[in-house]
Scaffold this motif. Structure first.
Motif, PDB file in Angstrom:
ATOM      1  N   UNK A   9      44.634  -6.720 -76.530  1.00 22.20           N
ATOM      2  CA  UNK A   9      43.894  -7.962 -76.372  1.00 22.20           C
ATOM      3  C   UNK A   9      44.742  -9.084 -76.946  1.00 22.20           C
ATOM      4  N   UNK A  10      44.334 -10.302 -76.657  1.00 23.45           N
ATOM      5  CA  UNK A  10      44.970 -11.490 -77.222  1.00 23.45           C
ATOM      6  C   UNK A  10      43.913 -12.579 -77.293  1.00 23.45           C
ATOM      7  N   UNK A  11      43.832 -13.244 -78.415  1.00 28.93           N
ATOM      8  CA  UNK A  11      42.838 -14.294 -78.570  1.00 28.93           C
ATOM      9  C   UNK A  11      43.348 -15.338 -79.560  1.00 28.93           C
ATOM     10  N   UNK A  12      42.755 -16.518 -79.484  1.00 27.59           N
ATOM     11  CA  UNK A  12      43.081 -17.597 -80.413  1.00 27.59           C
ATOM     12  C   UNK A  12      42.213 -17.423 -81.647  1.00 27.59           C
ATOM     13  N   UNK A  13      42.868 -17.272 -82.790  1.00 30.04           N
ATOM     14  CA  UNK A  13      42.136 -17.077 -84.034  1.00 30.04           C
ATOM     15  C   UNK A  13      41.545 -18.413 -84.477  1.00 30.04           C
ATOM     16  N   UNK A  14      40.239 -18.419 -84.767  1.00 31.10           N
ATOM     17  CA  UNK A  14      39.557 -19.667 -85.102  1.00 31.10           C
ATOM     18  C   UNK A  14      38.919 -19.645 -86.487  1.00 31.10           C
ATOM     19  N   UNK A  15      39.112 -18.554 -87.235  1.00 30.41           N
ATOM     20  CA  UNK A  15      38.475 -18.463 -88.544  1.00 30.41           C
ATOM     21  C   UNK A  15      39.435 -18.747 -89.680  1.00 30.41           C
ATOM     22  N   UNK A  16      39.083 -18.207 -90.854  1.00 30.55           N
ATOM     23  CA  UNK A  16      39.921 -18.366 -92.045  1.00 30.55           C
ATOM     24  C   UNK A  16      41.198 -17.542 -91.886  1.00 30.55           C
ATOM     25  N   UNK A  17      42.215 -17.824 -92.684  1.00 24.83           N
ATOM     26  CA  UNK A  17      43.455 -17.044 -92.592  1.00 24.83           C
ATOM     27  C   UNK A  17      43.194 -15.552 -92.743  1.00 24.83           C
ATOM     28  N   UNK A  18      43.961 -14.751 -92.003  1.00 21.27           N
ATOM     29  CA  UNK A  18      43.777 -13.306 -91.999  1.00 21.27           C
ATOM     30  C   UNK A  18      45.139 -12.634 -91.961  1.00 21.27           C
ATOM     31  N   UNK A  19      45.312 -11.575 -92.777  1.00 20.27           N
ATOM     32  CA  UNK A  19      46.566 -10.817 -92.809  1.00 20.27           C
ATOM     33  C   UNK A  19      46.530  -9.754 -91.717  1.00 20.27           C
ATOM     34  N   UNK A  20      47.685  -9.521 -91.089  1.00 22.00           N
ATOM     35  CA  UNK A  20      47.774  -8.606 -89.953  1.00 22.00           C
ATOM     36  C   UNK A  20      48.537  -7.346 -90.341  1.00 22.00           C
ATOM     37  N   UNK A  21      47.994  -6.200 -89.906  1.00 20.58           N
ATOM     38  CA  UNK A  21      48.643  -4.921 -90.138  1.00 20.58           C
ATOM     39  C   UNK A  21      49.606  -4.568 -89.018  1.00 20.58           C
ATOM     40  N   UNK A  22      50.146  -3.344 -89.026  1.00 21.53           N
ATOM     41  CA  UNK A  22      51.102  -2.922 -88.005  1.00 21.53           C
ATOM     42  C   UNK A  22      50.508  -2.990 -86.600  1.00 21.53           C
ATOM     43  N   UNK A  23      51.354  -3.270 -85.610  1.00 24.26           N
ATOM     44  CA  UNK A  23      50.994  -3.377 -84.200  1.00 24.26           C
ATOM     45  C   UNK A  23      50.088  -4.570 -83.899  1.00 24.26           C
ATOM     46  N   UNK A  24      49.948  -5.482 -84.841  1.00 24.19           N
ATOM     47  CA  UNK A  24      49.281  -6.758 -84.594  1.00 24.19           C
ATOM     48  C   UNK A  24      50.318  -7.862 -84.762  1.00 24.19           C
ATOM     49  N   UNK A  33      45.224 -21.558 -75.750  1.00 30.35           N
ATOM     50  CA  UNK A  33      44.266 -20.782 -74.975  1.00 30.35           C
ATOM     51  C   UNK A  33      44.860 -20.334 -73.638  1.00 30.35           C
ATOM     52  N   UNK A  34      45.662 -21.162 -73.034  1.00 31.74           N
ATOM     53  CA  UNK A  34      46.341 -20.763 -71.804  1.00 31.74           C
ATOM     54  C   UNK A  34      47.260 -19.568 -72.062  1.00 31.74           C
ATOM     55  N   UNK A  35      48.021 -19.627 -73.156  1.00 32.41           N
ATOM     56  CA  UNK A  35      48.934 -18.532 -73.465  1.00 32.41           C
ATOM     57  C   UNK A  35      48.169 -17.250 -73.784  1.00 32.41           C
ATOM     58  N   UNK A  36      47.100 -17.364 -74.588  1.00 26.22           N
ATOM     59  CA  UNK A  36      46.323 -16.171 -74.942  1.00 26.22           C
ATOM     60  C   UNK A  36      45.708 -15.525 -73.704  1.00 26.22           C
ATOM     61  N   UNK A  37      45.120 -16.347 -72.834  1.00 26.40           N
ATOM     62  CA  UNK A  37      44.526 -15.800 -71.621  1.00 26.40           C
ATOM     63  C   UNK A  37      45.553 -15.173 -70.702  1.00 26.40           C
ATOM     64  N   UNK A  38      46.732 -15.773 -70.618  1.00 26.99           N
ATOM     65  CA  UNK A  38      47.781 -15.222 -69.765  1.00 26.99           C
ATOM     66  C   UNK A  38      48.298 -13.899 -70.317  1.00 26.99           C
ATOM     67  N   UNK A  39      48.444 -13.822 -71.638  1.00 29.71           N
ATOM     68  CA  UNK A  39      48.982 -12.600 -72.245  1.00 29.71           C
ATOM     69  C   UNK A  39      48.051 -11.409 -72.057  1.00 29.71           C
ATOM     70  N   UNK A  40      46.737 -11.643 -72.109  1.00 29.33           N
ATOM     71  CA  UNK A  40      45.806 -10.520 -72.064  1.00 29.33           C
ATOM     72  C   UNK A  40      45.426 -10.126 -70.643  1.00 29.33           C
ATOM     73  N   UNK A  41      46.041 -10.722 -69.644  1.00 33.26           N
ATOM     74  CA  UNK A  41      45.772 -10.337 -68.260  1.00 33.26           C
ATOM     75  C   UNK A  41      46.067  -8.851 -68.075  1.00 33.26           C
TER      76      UNK A  41
END
Length: 687
Positions: free
Chosen positions: A575-590, A603-611
């Protein structure tokens, strides 16, 4: 003197030890001719000497001081099997607690082993004294338990604290109490009752523990001695002349009770489950079976009576038992006797997932030894509480216990003294109702939510369902107006994330796995940063861990800020989405993608990536566990104005997806709750 055996480590272990991603280790190996050569494994999964790796990292100034304790564990694991490693860790705890050394290792007569173990123990003790005695021992113990999780059942610390809290309220004792755990394991229940006693003040407690596994008994003794030395949060004043007395012995408590004749105020126990060889033949005439000889197939009822026999008058016992103990036909006579004498006070069904085995609803049995003057009429009551219905689970999603809510529920359930006090999931059942042919004490059979309790919940669910469906209908109308056209011959060409990164239109950062010791799972503080992993997305979707703001790993972690795009690099959760909340740390494969707003619309990039077509384009192979090469994901090259038009559509599509998912969840809840109400005959007549 023999040469010590090399400790092998994999690329993944090196990455964890160095506090970097696996890709960084692969780059070191490829770019540095001095990188150590493999000593085992294959070219695809090589293994290296831990000593060589540590020396190389130190020489190249890549060895992080904060990860020093991580380097200890592979060496402990290489000492031998479960018992040898556990005995060495227990020795570390003994020395840190100032109890002196022992020579009780399973291989104490082997000079080579003793030399390797002795050097390692000294190194761990030195580190512990520099970092903090309990922390170093707790780290080694946690890693040891994680490796042997299938062999050793432990009581989670939040559940242990709740059991201790219940026991100290059922049997309040002034002054120092004597607490016992006849199957203490690594001592988590005794540590919890010591904490509870310290909060309530009075004299120092006496902690008695027994376990038939000598290694577990040694670990429990070290743990309790270290905990007794550690400062507690806001402890009540205790006379310094009264140190906590700790006595942990190895032995089979059922066959040869090491504390026979020593009465306890409180007994906490998480006994072994489903063991047929518990001593049925040799203990047939034992005086502890005041409620009858437990059948061979009912070892848990033997532990129940053993705990009761160890209580002084008025003392309380809390046991964690499998649900079958409340209903098996073979145990009905003993259950009936416990009810008639009034010694069984409560049975609480915990929601599945609170302790191993996590797939079943374990029960808490609360018992109290009769005191002088107690009335034990047949007309008494048994308190039953159904946590399974109180905390329903979605069968398709992993569930993480909310210990705060569970604690509030248990306090409400076990501290109600008025027989008239009942709620949707708690009931005081007359004993006479339970003394039938089955004597089934399963809470779910005796607790039925009342209309007064279920009606507000149903009303709230319906209100949210109507709001969500209205929002989904509005979103659907907007999406339905989109006009889809055929692709023109002069359609814009596509580019990749890698090419956009090289052009400076975006930055791409891959998440990392920080050392396990810095990932916290308790309630976060306001400054902590949530830590998101792929397993989180596959279960509840919410982060289950967090990083402390003052930890070095937090400063080195990959943090996604509001406006960044989060991309999942695994096919089954892609999946791919635009993060809109508080800062978040990412684990492996994210992955975190940050765009240059004058060149790309997020939003254009996120939507295109998750096609969906991008998964086929960038996946490594066709299975659901394949990885996605994020750098190969494609994006159409269109002007920024058109990107924003598509971005608005992608944003609306993402909102529609969330609303549709929530609608399905609420619909399932309504079907379940309405089915219960209709099945109970609560359909009101129409107007």
């Amino acid at each position: 003197m023999s040469t010590p055996r090399a400790v092998p480590v994999s690329l993944a272990e090196i990455a964890r030890l160095a506090g970097v991603g696996r890709a960084a280790v692969s780059n070191w190996r490829r770019r540095h001719p001095s990188f150590p050569t493999r000593i085992a494994g294959t070219d695809v999964n090589p293994q290296f000497s831990l000593t060589d790796i540590e020396n190389w990292l130190r020489e190249n100034k890549k060895l992080k001081k904060s990860a020093e304790r991580e380097w200890l564990w592979p060496r402990f694991e290489a000492l031998g099997d479960r018992d040898e490693t556990g005995a060495a860790i227990a020795e570390v705890g003994r020395r840190l607690a100032g109890r002196g050394g022992t020579n009780e290792s399973p291989r104490s007569n082997e000079p080579a082993y003793q030399e390797a173990a002795g050097d390692l123990i000294e190194r761990a003790v030195d580190l512990g004294r520099r970092e903090g005695d309990p922390d170093a021992f707790a780290f080694l113990l946690r890693r040891w338990l994680d490796v042997h999780v299938r062999q050793i059942a432990t009581t989670p610390e939040p559940l242990a604290a709740l059991m201790a809290d219940i026991a100290t309220h059922v049997a309040p004792v002034d002054g120092g109490i004597t607490a016992m755990d006849p199957a203490c394991g690594t001592g988590q229940l005794l540590e919890a009752v010591a904490e509870a006693a310290a909060e309530r003040g009075g004299g120092a407690p006496t902690l008695l523990g027994g376990d038939r596994d000598p290694v577990l008994a040694a670990l429990a003794e070290a743990r309790l001695n270290l905990a007794e030395q550690a400062p507690r949060n806001n402890p009540a004043p205790v006379d310094a002349a009264e140190p906590v007395r700790i006595d942990v012995r190895a032995g089979d408590s059922l066959r040869d009770d090491p504390f026979a004749g020593v009465p306890a105020d409180i007994v906490l126990c998480n006994p072994p489950f489903n063991e047929r060889d518990w001593g049925y033949e040799e203990l047939a005439t034992d005086a502890r079976w005041s409620h009858g000889l437990p059948p061979r197939t009912e070892p848990e009822l033997a532990w129940v009576q053993h705990c009761l026999a160890g209580l002084r008058p008025g003392g309380a016992a809390v046991l964690l038992l499998p649900p079958a103990v409340a209903a098996r036909k073979a145990g009905r006579r003993i259950r009936g006797s416990l009810l008639r004498t009034g010694q069984l006070k409560a049975v609480v069904a915990l929601p599945p997932g609170c302790a191993a085995p996590h797939s079943v609803s374990l029960h808490l049995w609360v018992l109290r030894a009769p005191a002088a003057g107690d009335d034990q009429p047949i007309g008494g009551h048994l308190l039953v509480a159904d946590g399974v219905s109180r905390f329903p689970r979605d069968p398709g999603r992993e569930w993480t216990p909310d210990w705060t809510a569970i604690g509030d529920f248990l306090h409400e359930a076990t501290k109600a003294t008025d027989p008239a006090v009942e709620s949707a999931y708690v009931r005081r059942v007359p004993v006479i109702e339970l003394l039938d042919d089955e004597v089934d004490l399963t809470p779910g059979r005796h607790v039925t939510p009342s209309p007064a309790d279920s009606a507000p919940r149903l009303a709230a669910t319906w209100a949210e369902f109507e709001d969500v469906t209205a929002g989904m209908a509005g979103s659907a109308r907007l999406l339905a107006t989109l006009e889809l056209t055929s692709v023109a011959q002069d359609a814009p060409t596509a580019t990749t994330v890698a090419e956009l990164a090289r052009a400076g239109a975006l930055t791409l950062r891959g998440g990392q796995q920080p050392p396990e010791a810095v990932i916290r799972t308790g309630p976060p503080s306001a400054e902590d940063t949530p830590f998101l992993t792929v397993p989180d997305l596959l279960s509840s979707g919410a982060p289950r861990g967090h990083l402390a703001a003052d930890d070095l790993a937090r400063r080195e972690a990959v943090i996604a800020e509001a406006g960044d795009i989060i991309v999942v690099g695994v096919a089954r959760a892609f999946s791919a989405w635009v993060h809109e909340g508080a800062p978040i740390a990412l684990g492996p494969q994210l992955h975190a993608v940050r765009v240059q707003p004058e060149q790309l619309d997020a939003w254009f990039l996120a939507g295109s990536l998750r096609a969906p077509a991008n998964v086929r384009q960038a996946g490594t192979h066709a299975t659901s566990s394949s990885r996605i090469d994020v750098r190969r994901l494609q994006v159409r090259q269109v002007p920024l104005r058109e990107q924003r038009r598509y971005g608005e559509a992608f944003r609306e599509l993402a909102a529609f997806e969330q609303l549709a998912r929530r609608t399905a969840e609420l619909g399932a809840d309504l079907v379940r709750d309405l089915g219960d109400e209709l099945g109970a005959g609560r359909l009101a007549s129409g107007a």
